[in-house]
Structure formats: structure tokens, C-alpha cells
Design a protein around this motif. Structure first.
Motif, PDB file in Angstrom:
ATOM      1  N   ALA A  53      52.529 -23.028  -8.668  1.00 34.20           N
ATOM      2  CA  ALA A  53      53.535 -22.275  -9.417  1.00 34.20           C
ATOM      3  C   ALA A  53      53.550 -20.842  -8.909  1.00 34.20           C
ATOM      4  O   ALA A  53      52.545 -20.335  -8.396  1.00 34.20           O
ATOM      5  N   HIS A  54      54.690 -20.193  -9.069  1.00 34.07           N
ATOM      6  CA  HIS A  54      54.798 -18.787  -8.704  1.00 34.07           C
ATOM      7  C   HIS A  54      54.228 -17.926  -9.830  1.00 34.07           C
ATOM      8  O   HIS A  54      54.713 -17.953 -10.953  1.00 34.07           O
ATOM      9  N   ALA A  55      53.198 -17.173  -9.526  1.00 28.84           N
ATOM     10  CA  ALA A  55      52.606 -16.219 -10.461  1.00 28.84           C
ATOM     11  C   ALA A  55      51.589 -15.401  -9.665  1.00 28.84           C
ATOM     12  O   ALA A  55      50.729 -15.970  -8.998  1.00 28.84           O
ATOM     13  N   ALA A  56      51.708 -14.103  -9.719  1.00 23.39           N
ATOM     14  CA  ALA A  56      50.810 -13.266  -8.932  1.00 23.39           C
ATOM     15  C   ALA A  56      49.427 -13.148  -9.575  1.00 23.39           C
ATOM     16  O   ALA A  56      48.422 -12.993  -8.882  1.00 23.39           O
ATOM     17  N   THR A  57      49.371 -13.236 -10.905  1.00 24.14           N
ATOM     18  CA  THR A  57      48.119 -13.079 -11.636  1.00 24.14           C
ATOM     19  C   THR A  57      48.066 -14.100 -12.771  1.00 24.14           C
ATOM     20  O   THR A  57      49.069 -14.751 -13.098  1.00 24.14           O
ATOM     21  N   LEU A  58      46.899 -14.196 -13.408  1.00 24.24           N
ATOM     22  CA  LEU A  58      46.783 -15.068 -14.576  1.00 24.24           C
ATOM     23  C   LEU A  58      47.652 -14.558 -15.716  1.00 24.24           C
ATOM     24  O   LEU A  58      48.192 -15.350 -16.500  1.00 24.24           O
ATOM     25  N   ALA A  59      47.813 -13.245 -15.815  1.00 26.47           N
ATOM     26  CA  ALA A  59      48.697 -12.697 -16.843  1.00 26.47           C
ATOM     27  C   ALA A  59      50.118 -13.180 -16.634  1.00 26.47           C
ATOM     28  O   ALA A  59      50.852 -13.461 -17.595  1.00 26.47           O
ATOM     29  N   ASP A  60      50.528 -13.309 -15.371  1.00 28.79           N
ATOM     30  CA  ASP A  60      51.866 -13.822 -15.074  1.00 28.79           C
ATOM     31  C   ASP A  60      52.003 -15.281 -15.497  1.00 28.79           C
ATOM     32  O   ASP A  60      53.074 -15.715 -15.927  1.00 28.79           O
ATOM     33  N   VAL A  61      50.926 -16.057 -15.343  1.00 25.74           N
ATOM     34  CA  VAL A  61      50.947 -17.452 -15.790  1.00 25.74           C
ATOM     35  C   VAL A  61      51.264 -17.515 -17.280  1.00 25.74           C
ATOM     36  O   VAL A  61      52.107 -18.293 -17.727  1.00 25.74           O
ATOM     37  N   PHE A  62      50.596 -16.668 -18.058  1.00 25.27           N
ATOM     38  CA  PHE A  62      50.776 -16.705 -19.507  1.00 25.27           C
ATOM     39  C   PHE A  62      52.041 -15.979 -19.946  1.00 25.27           C
ATOM     40  O   PHE A  62      52.412 -16.053 -21.121  1.00 25.27           O
ATOM     41  N   ALA A  63      52.690 -15.294 -19.025  1.00 22.04           N
ATOM     42  CA  ALA A  63      53.976 -14.664 -19.341  1.00 22.04           C
ATOM     43  C   ALA A  63      55.141 -15.613 -19.097  1.00 22.04           C
ATOM     44  O   ALA A  63      56.270 -15.325 -19.501  1.00 22.04           O
ATOM     45  N   ARG A  64      54.872 -16.747 -18.429  1.00 23.62           N
ATOM     46  CA  ARG A  64      55.912 -17.756 -18.194  1.00 23.62           C
ATOM     47  C   ARG A  64      55.757 -18.846 -19.255  1.00 23.62           C
ATOM     48  O   ARG A  64      54.711 -19.516 -19.316  1.00 23.62           O
ATOM     49  N   PRO A  65      56.725 -19.022 -20.116  1.00 27.94           N
ATOM     50  CA  PRO A  65      56.556 -19.898 -21.293  1.00 27.94           C
ATOM     51  C   PRO A  65      56.052 -21.297 -20.984  1.00 27.94           C
ATOM     52  O   PRO A  65      55.147 -21.800 -21.663  1.00 27.94           O
ATOM     53  N   VAL A  66      56.616 -21.957 -19.974  1.00 26.34           N
ATOM     54  CA  VAL A  66      56.207 -23.339 -19.678  1.00 26.34           C
ATOM     55  C   VAL A  66      54.765 -23.387 -19.200  1.00 26.34           C
ATOM     56  O   VAL A  66      53.965 -24.221 -19.655  1.00 26.34           O
ATOM     57  N   LEU A  67      54.401 -22.487 -18.290  1.00 25.84           N
ATOM     58  CA  LEU A  67      53.026 -22.459 -17.783  1.00 25.84           C
ATOM     59  C   LEU A  67      52.054 -22.077 -18.893  1.00 25.84           C
ATOM     60  O   LEU A  67      50.946 -22.628 -18.989  1.00 25.84           O
ATOM     61  N   ALA A  68      52.455 -21.132 -19.742  1.00 29.41           N
ATOM     62  CA  ALA A  68      51.587 -20.702 -20.841  1.00 29.41           C
ATOM     63  C   ALA A  68      51.316 -21.844 -21.800  1.00 29.41           C
ATOM     64  O   ALA A  68      50.183 -22.021 -22.283  1.00 29.41           O
ATOM     65  N   GLN A  69      52.339 -22.637 -22.076  1.00 31.04           N
ATOM     66  CA  GLN A  69      52.153 -23.757 -22.992  1.00 31.04           C
ATOM     67  C   GLN A  69      51.231 -24.807 -22.399  1.00 31.04           C
ATOM     68  O   GLN A  69      50.362 -25.354 -23.088  1.00 31.04           O
ATOM     69  N   LEU A  70      51.405 -25.102 -21.121  1.00 29.15           N
ATOM     70  CA  LEU A  70      50.508 -26.053 -20.457  1.00 29.15           C
ATOM     71  C   LEU A  70      49.067 -25.551 -20.502  1.00 29.15           C
ATOM     72  O   LEU A  70      48.135 -26.316 -20.752  1.00 29.15           O
ATOM     73  N   ALA A  71      48.892 -24.246 -20.263  1.00 23.77           N
ATOM     74  CA  ALA A  71      47.547 -23.675 -20.296  1.00 23.77           C
ATOM     75  C   ALA A  71      46.954 -23.759 -21.697  1.00 23.77           C
ATOM     76  O   ALA A  71      45.778 -24.116 -21.872  1.00 23.77           O
TER      77      ALA A  71
END
Length: 345
Positions: free
Chosen positions: A266-284
Motif C-alpha cells: 500500500a502507499h504510505a510513507a509512515t505508519l501514521a499514514d497507514v492509520f490516516a487512510r480509513p481502509v488501511l486503518a480499519q484493517l490494522a
């Protein structure tokens, strides 16, 4: 080189070998200077193939060259690649993706296709055998003797696709690169290759080495392809590139609950970016992934960091402000396994 018009090919074939060997992108823009990216640095190209930082002395492709380029990469039939044009790219033999820039035509508020195409970004696909060797040992599920559910994240052009390609080869071949996994067998790998980049299939046959136990659904939408894989090809590991839509999350959860391991990017520069993207955050938050791999480009090398799901939640959620009432422990993350690690590839 066969994808370029004769005049443009004549310029590109004169580029210094050192740049060719580490070539990453070729940018052709109508009536603007020819640019390449190699070894993580940009340069403009002069008529004689020499490189310069001064765009004013660079070679300038014209309208005729850009039209000829479009005809070559579409095999003289734009209608045959209409769906790819709608998405803004064309993938050619070898898995090289050519991004397109031009006028967007809308129908009912949705992108219908591109016209007046005047810009091309040729992204060079390369196999890097051994790229996955340093990363894979930190991703293993020792109890089930396979890889754990893993999400690889980085900004664009950091090596995500190259890494999952080599990880797929390692998993399929049983090359686990860990002493404890010396007797583990290879696993059946299913790749849903929506953009035809991972496997670079030609007439259904992968151009890249993906190991002996790998099946590919080429040019297939990710969510639908994952379900097709589970229903008909019995994969033990599913590999997908660039997830991020709600339907991707649904398919990933279906695959996980069907007992299939998931390796995704997935595109995300940092872990914070992962949790800023709703779909990725929900999966996490649901504990979908046991490990996260963060890739960053440092000079000519790609550095990686492997982070456990628990650490990702602590680090990423807190920095992004993501709120969750509970933290679900990943389904396949052994408590005792050290998931933190770092290295270079």
C-alpha cells in the motif's frame, strides 16, 4: 527500446551504461525536455545521450514523437487498451508501466478515458533476486511454517512491487532464509496482478521468475481476483499490490478467514499514514496483519524496517490520532517472535 519511436530511441540508446543499469523512469513530455531517473536521482538527456542538470540544453521530444509513442505502446489500437487508458497507464511486455498525462474526459462525473495524451512516464520493472532474503525472516509464522499476514508500505518508487515479486518467488520455492525454516516446504502462491507489473505475463505466462508453485490472475481487479483465487485455485498465500479500497479490505478479510495468508502493499510513507487512510486503518485495527514492512530510499539503497502489529498500533495510531477502543491481536503473530528489525536491500 522497441516501444520508443526511432528518433527517441536513438537518443536513449546513447545514455551512459551506468545510468542504463540503474534506470528507473523515462519521462517523455511533448515539447519539454527529456528526463530520466536513475539510482534515485533525476537527470535531463541531451541529443547525444549525455546527462545534464540543465534542462535548457536537453533534447525536446515533439508532437510527432509523442504520437508515434502512443501508437507503439497501444499497438496502433487505442480502443484495445481503453480500460487501461481510463486508469491512466498502459503496461507493456516486461511489466513496465507507462503512466499517461493528458486531457481527462468525464462521463457522469467519472473518468471515461484520456485524450490529447502528451506525457509518458515509463517505469522500468526489474527483477531483484535476493531482495526478499533480508526481509522474509522477520515475517515468518513459525507455528504454521509459512509467512504471516504482511503489509508492505512506502511512498511511490521505493521498491514495493520489486520486493513482493521476490518474496513470492521465495515463498513459492521454499527459500525461507531462516535456519528454523530449513525444512519448510514451499507454499502455493496466488498473485492477483491487476496492473500486470508483478508477474509481467505475456499470454498468461509470467516473464519474471515467481518460483515453481505460483499462479497468476493477470489484469484482474484485486478484490474480485482474490475471491476467484480462493474459490478455484486453492492458494496458501495471496499476493496483491497497492490495496486501499473498501472492496480490497472485504476481500482480504474473506481470504484471511478462509485460511489464506495475505501479502499486500500500500502507499504510505509512515505508519501514521497507514492509520490516516480509513481502509488501511480499519484493517490494522482488526488485526488483519501480523507485520508491517516500511521501505525508504536512502541514496542508491532501499532500507527496510519490520514492525509488529502491536508496535504499529502504538506508533502509527498515536501519531495519526486514530482512535480505537480495543487492539486486536493479529491472528498469526506468535507472542514470543521478535518482529522488530531493520536492514538494507
Amino acid at each position: 527500446m522497441a516501444s520508443f519511436p526511432t528518433s527517441l530511441r536513438g537518443v536513449l540508446e546513447q545514455i551512459p551504461k551506468a545510468a542504463i543499469d540503474s534506470l528507473e523512469e523515462i519521462r517523455i513530455r511533448e515539447n519539454r525536455p527529456l528526463e530520466i531517473s536513475y539510482g534515485s536521482r533525476p537527470a535531463f538527456v541531451k541529443l547525444d545521450g549525455s546527462l545534464t542538470e540543465d534542462y535548457r540544453v536537453a533534447y525536446v521530444p515533439g508532437r510527432d514523437e509523442c504520437r508515434a509513442m502512443l501508437e507503439k505502446i497501444t499497438n496502433h489500437s487505442i480502443y484495445a487498451v481503453e480500460e487501461e487508458l481510463r486508469r491512466g497507464y498502459i503496461t507493456i511486455a516486461g511489466g513496465h508501466r507507462i503512466g499517461l498525462a493528458g486531457r481527462v474526459v468525464l462521463e457522469k462525473g467519472q473518468v471515461a478515458h484520456l485524450r490529447d495524451i502528451a506525457g509518458f512516464n515509463v517505469r522500468i520493472a526489474r527483477a531483484r533476486p535476493g531482495f526478499g532474503a533480508q526481509v522474509l525472516p522477520g515475517l515468518l509464522d513459525e507455528r504454521e511454517q509459512t509467512i504471516g499476514h504482511t503489509l508492505i508500505v512506502s511512498a511511490p518508487q521505493q521498491g514495493k512491487t520489486t520486493l513482493i515479486r521476490d518474496l513470492a518467488r521465495c515463498i513459492s520455492s521454499g527459500e525461507w532464509h531462516h535456519p528454523a525454516a530449513a525444512l519448510w516446504r514451499g507454499r502455493k502462491v496466488g498473485i492477483v496482478d491487476e496492473r500486470s507489473e508483478i508477474a509481467a505475463c505475456e499470454k498468461g505466462i509470467p516473464s519474471f521468475d515467481l518460483g515453481p508453485r505460483c499462479d497468476v490472475l493477470d489484469a484482474c481487479p484485486k478484490a474480485e481476483g482474490m475471491m476467484m483465487m480462493v474459490r478455484s485455485l486453492s492458494p496458501e498465500v495471496i499476493v496483491v499490490d497497492e490495496i486501499g479500497r473498501a472492496e480490497d479490505a472485504i476481500a482480504i478479510n474473506e481470504a484471511i478467514h478462509a485460511g489464506v495468508k495475505v501479502l499486500a502493499t500500500a502507499h504510505a510513507a509512515t505508519l501514521a499514514d497507514v492509520f490516516a487512510r480509513p481502509v488501511l486503518a480499519q484493517l490494522a485495527a482488526e488485526g488483519a496483519f501480523a507485520s508491517y514492512v516500511l521501505l525508504t530510499r536512502r541514496g542508491g539503497k532501499v532500507a527496510h524496517r519490520v514492525v509488529s502489529a502491536r508496535q504499529a498500533m502504538l506508533e502509527g495510531a498515536s501519531r495519526s490520532g486514530f482512535k480505537t477502543a480495543t487492539t486486536t491481536r493479529p491472528r498469526d503473530a506468535p507472542e514470543a517472535r521478535g518482529a522488530e528489525g531493520a536492514g538494507h536491500a
